[in-house]
Design a protein around this motif. Sequence first.
Motif, PDB file in Angstrom:
ATOM      1  N   ASP A   1      35.033   8.570  -0.843  1.00  0.00           N
ATOM      2  CA  ASP A   1      33.812   8.122  -0.386  1.00  0.00           C
ATOM      3  C   ASP A   1      33.036   9.306   0.277  1.00  0.00           C
ATOM      4  O   ASP A   1      33.548  10.292   0.503  1.00  0.00           O
ATOM      5  CB  ASP A   1      34.156   6.995   0.636  1.00  0.00           C
ATOM      6  CG  ASP A   1      34.412   7.748   2.178  1.00  0.00           C
ATOM      7  OD1 ASP A   1      33.606   8.298   2.502  1.00  0.00           O
ATOM      8  OD2 ASP A   1      35.649   7.731   2.276  1.00  0.00           O
TER       9      ASP A   1
ATOM     10  N   CYS B   1      35.874   9.559   4.818  1.00  0.00           N
ATOM     11  CA  CYS B   1      36.979   9.235   5.748  1.00  0.00           C
ATOM     12  C   CYS B   1      38.081  10.360   5.949  1.00  0.00           C
ATOM     13  O   CYS B   1      38.079  11.147   4.979  1.00  0.00           O
ATOM     14  CB  CYS B   1      37.430   7.818   5.436  1.00  0.00           C
ATOM     15  SG  CYS B   1      38.937   7.746   3.960  1.00  0.00           S
TER      16      CYS B   1
ATOM     17  N   CYS C   1      39.887  10.628   2.512  1.00  0.00           N
ATOM     18  CA  CYS C   1      39.173  11.219   1.469  1.00  0.00           C
ATOM     19  C   CYS C   1      39.009  12.609   1.760  1.00  0.00           C
ATOM     20  O   CYS C   1      38.722  13.349   0.752  1.00  0.00           O
ATOM     21  CB  CYS C   1      37.954  10.485   1.176  1.00  0.00           C
ATOM     22  SG  CYS C   1      38.056   8.556   0.436  1.00  0.00           S
TER      23      CYS C   1
ATOM     24  N   CYS D   1      41.861   5.744   0.988  1.00  0.00           N
ATOM     25  CA  CYS D   1      40.524   5.596   1.592  1.00  0.00           C
ATOM     26  C   CYS D   1      40.472   4.576   2.748  1.00  0.00           C
ATOM     27  O   CYS D   1      41.111   3.297   2.624  1.00  0.00           O
ATOM     28  CB  CYS D   1      39.386   5.366   0.676  1.00  0.00           C
ATOM     29  SG  CYS D   1      37.843   5.130   1.354  1.00  0.00           S
ATOM     30  N   ARG D   2      40.117   4.803   3.928  1.00  0.00           N
ATOM     31  CA  ARG D   2      40.071   3.910   5.111  1.00  0.00           C
ATOM     32  C   ARG D   2      38.610   3.043   5.105  1.00  0.00           C
ATOM     33  O   ARG D   2      38.732   1.989   5.826  1.00  0.00           O
ATOM     34  CB  ARG D   2      40.180   4.607   6.370  1.00  0.00           C
ATOM     35  CG  ARG D   2      41.420   5.383   6.694  1.00  0.00           C
ATOM     36  CD  ARG D   2      42.598   4.140   6.738  1.00  0.00           C
ATOM     37  NE  ARG D   2      42.244   3.455   7.747  1.00  0.00           N
ATOM     38  CZ  ARG D   2      42.723   3.574   8.990  1.00  0.00           C
ATOM     39  NH1 ARG D   2      43.039   4.715   9.416  1.00  0.00           N
ATOM     40  NH2 ARG D   2      42.477   2.541   9.888  1.00  0.00           N
ATOM     41  N   ASN D   3      37.477   3.578   4.734  1.00  0.00           N
ATOM     42  CA  ASN D   3      36.376   2.585   4.930  1.00  0.00           C
ATOM     43  C   ASN D   3      35.722   1.882   3.530  1.00  0.00           C
ATOM     44  O   ASN D   3      34.963   1.021   3.490  1.00  0.00           O
ATOM     45  CB  ASN D   3      35.123   3.590   5.520  1.00  0.00           C
ATOM     46  CG  ASN D   3      34.870   4.929   4.230  1.00  0.00           C
ATOM     47  OD1 ASN D   3      35.156   4.605   3.221  1.00  0.00           O
ATOM     48  ND2 ASN D   3      34.157   5.985   4.937  1.00  0.00           N
TER      49      ASN D   3
HETATM   50 ZN   LIG Z   1      37.655   7.370   2.196  1.00  0.00          ZN
END
Ligand SMILES: [Zn+2]
Length: 351
Positions: free
Chosen positions: A93, A97, A100, A108-110
């Motif tokens: 992203d 995040c 990433c 990936c968290r978002n």
């Molecule tokens: Zn991410």
Amino acid sequence: MKAITVEPGTINSLRLDEHADPVADSMHLLVETIALGICGTDRDIVSGHYGWAPPGASRLVIGHESLGRVLVAPQGSGFSVGDLVVGIVRRPDPVPCPACGVGEWDMCRNGLYTERGIKSADGYGAQRFLLEPAYAVKVAPSLGALGVLLEPASVLAKAWEHIERIGRRTTGWKPRTVLITGAGPVGLLAALMAHQRGLQAHVLDRADRPLKTDLIHALGGVYHADRLPPDLQVDIVIECTASSPLILEALRRPGGNGIVCLTGVSSSGGTVPFDVGAFNRATVLQNDVVFGSVNANRRHYEIGAKALAGADPAWLARLITRRVPLARWPEAFERRDGDIKVILQFASDPA
Ligand SMILES: [Zn+2]
């Protein structure tokens, strides 16, 4: 050039389009597609249940299991003309995040990552494509056309890496057995990697399938058609079907300090009776871990490439049960009895 495109969200919108040829530049490899693996995610996209077109576009070039040959490589890219390569699917992203930011876009968290052929980025289902060298993985020439199995292998390489990291929470962890639910390409590659670790695999699939049985026996594993012995308990479970009854089987099979890895993506809404108390009691008293695993980062592709290079090529070749030439492309997206991995052949195999 020809490209296979789909309008995400619209059922059966798949078609073969004429696209402008990509132009080589100083930032990308220009790759000629040799073969494209087709999987359940592709069929979900074709049936309108998944997938996003790139920003500003209505159609998406489908395909994320690639194998290609480098036609043009920028100087200093580390790649040469003729190299066999597989393209990594996910891109980090742009925020990025914390995951990433350290190259672990698989974590990936978002959710703002993109995925070629799946989410907001054109895929590899075209006769030629551009690929950033940082997202290209070299395939050993000895592996040749079997390199098309690298993307699914990367997903299992990640699952196994995480299983082993969890296992190391206790110094005495010495697993011997693994249960794998589902004997599709994912389940069979999970069994291959179990074998490479010296573990015995029990593989549960829907029915008697001679080819799958043979493939599991060749790994020293046990094939179970339809049901498991009631008392079977294992050290590790890898669930590869996303089917509710099999997920329940997976959750009740760890035999203590057990690790259950869920890899299938199911749809919500189907409810089944589930004894939460019994599950909680067993999980706590046995120190079990249940976790999910999806996608793969660059490290997992490299581990997956080593796993494939270390496997018996004749065994791997038997996973590819149908090769569909580009001229008959719709057949590649059909489900046929006896299919394991179906590939769409764009160009002739490497010599
Ligand atoms: Zn991410």
